[in-house]
Design an enzyme around this catalytic site. Sequence first.
Site, PDB file in Angstrom:
ATOM      1  N   ARG A  58      -2.133  -5.793   7.597  1.00 35.11           N
ATOM      2  CA  ARG A  58      -0.728  -5.747   7.179  1.00 35.11           C
ATOM      3  C   ARG A  58      -0.217  -4.318   7.071  1.00 35.11           C
ATOM      4  NH1 ARG A  58      -3.049  -9.833   4.659  1.00 35.11           N
ATOM      5  NH2 ARG A  58      -3.537  -8.490   2.890  1.00 35.11           N
ATOM      6  N   GLU A  95     -17.892  -4.794  -3.800  1.00 31.27           N
ATOM      7  CA  GLU A  95     -18.544  -5.376  -4.984  1.00 31.27           C
ATOM      8  C   GLU A  95     -19.860  -6.031  -4.556  1.00 31.27           C
ATOM      9  OE1 GLU A  95     -15.838  -7.817  -7.110  1.00 31.27           O
ATOM     10  OE2 GLU A  95     -17.305  -8.296  -8.660  1.00 31.27           O
TER      11      GLU A  95
HETATM   12  P1  AMP Z   1      -8.462  -2.785  -2.222  1.00 26.46           P
HETATM   13  O1  AMP Z   1      -9.482  -2.125  -1.323  1.00 26.46           O
HETATM   14  O2  AMP Z   1      -9.102  -3.551  -3.340  1.00 26.46           O
HETATM   15  O3  AMP Z   1      -7.393  -1.832  -2.701  1.00 26.46           O
HETATM   16  O4  AMP Z   1      -7.794  -3.917  -1.374  1.00 26.46           O
HETATM   17  C1  AMP Z   1      -6.833  -3.563  -0.537  1.00 26.46           C
HETATM   18  C2  AMP Z   1      -6.666  -4.508   0.622  1.00 26.46           C
HETATM   19  O5  AMP Z   1      -6.787  -5.892   0.284  1.00 26.46           O
HETATM   20  C3  AMP Z   1      -5.300  -4.280   1.110  1.00 26.46           C
HETATM   21  O6  AMP Z   1      -5.396  -4.072   2.502  1.00 26.46           O
HETATM   22  C4  AMP Z   1      -4.510  -5.505   0.751  1.00 26.46           C
HETATM   23  O7  AMP Z   1      -3.814  -5.940   1.880  1.00 26.46           O
HETATM   24  C5  AMP Z   1      -5.522  -6.548   0.325  1.00 26.46           C
HETATM   25  N1  AMP Z   1      -5.265  -7.103  -1.026  1.00 26.46           N
HETATM   26  C6  AMP Z   1      -6.060  -6.939  -2.112  1.00 26.46           C
HETATM   27  N2  AMP Z   1      -5.590  -7.625  -3.169  1.00 26.46           N
HETATM   28  C7  AMP Z   1      -4.451  -8.227  -2.755  1.00 26.46           C
HETATM   29  C8  AMP Z   1      -3.488  -9.082  -3.387  1.00 26.46           C
HETATM   30  N3  AMP Z   1      -3.600  -9.457  -4.673  1.00 26.46           N
HETATM   31  N4  AMP Z   1      -2.442  -9.493  -2.657  1.00 26.46           N
HETATM   32  C9  AMP Z   1      -2.322  -9.134  -1.366  1.00 26.46           C
HETATM   33  N5  AMP Z   1      -3.196  -8.348  -0.708  1.00 26.46           N
HETATM   34  C10 AMP Z   1      -4.256  -7.899  -1.394  1.00 26.46           C
END
Ligand code: AMP
Length: 169
Positions: A58, A95
Amino acid sequence: MDLKKYIRDVPDFPKPGILFRDISPMLADKDAWRAAIKALAELVRPHKPDLLAGIESRGFLVTAPLALELGCGFMMVRKRGKLPGATIQHTYELEYGSDTIEIQDDAVKKGRRVVVLDDVLATGGTLAAAITLLRKAGAEVRGAACIIELTFLEGRKRVDLPFGALVQY
Ligand code: AMP
């Protein structure tokens, strides 16, 4: 414009307990999407990027129109095995287990000013990994931005750069 009105909450997606923040309604509304890209341009323009890096998948939706708006190039940070030709990789811990992201080895020249984008900042692990990878390739990473920041996960703490988001939860 209140951009939150164009974000749909989807409970228990993709796993039980996750509240997914879906930007599809924002993409579907031409005025909301234009407003979002214009607002991101205001956040990112001060970093004077030569190139924007979008994180799969996205992040690509956000980065391609923003690159046009700012008059700069666009490169992709992808999951392993999706990019043709020689690549530079970075493996980072999740994780449970690990993940590998890649860029094409000629995607960014040494010293180019890059800003990294995604739709959502959650734990910040993906964004931090993308920044590490871009630095490995010689980029001067100046900043990062997302449409949505999940502040309770404190992802911003893992990003050692100026970071901006349009909407906070
Ligand atoms: P992170 O590495 O935990 O910051 O996760 C980021 C990636 O996961 C991003 O590319 C987001 O598109 C997706 N993502 C994680 N949590 C969500 C959420 N609650 N809603 C939508 N996309 C999420």
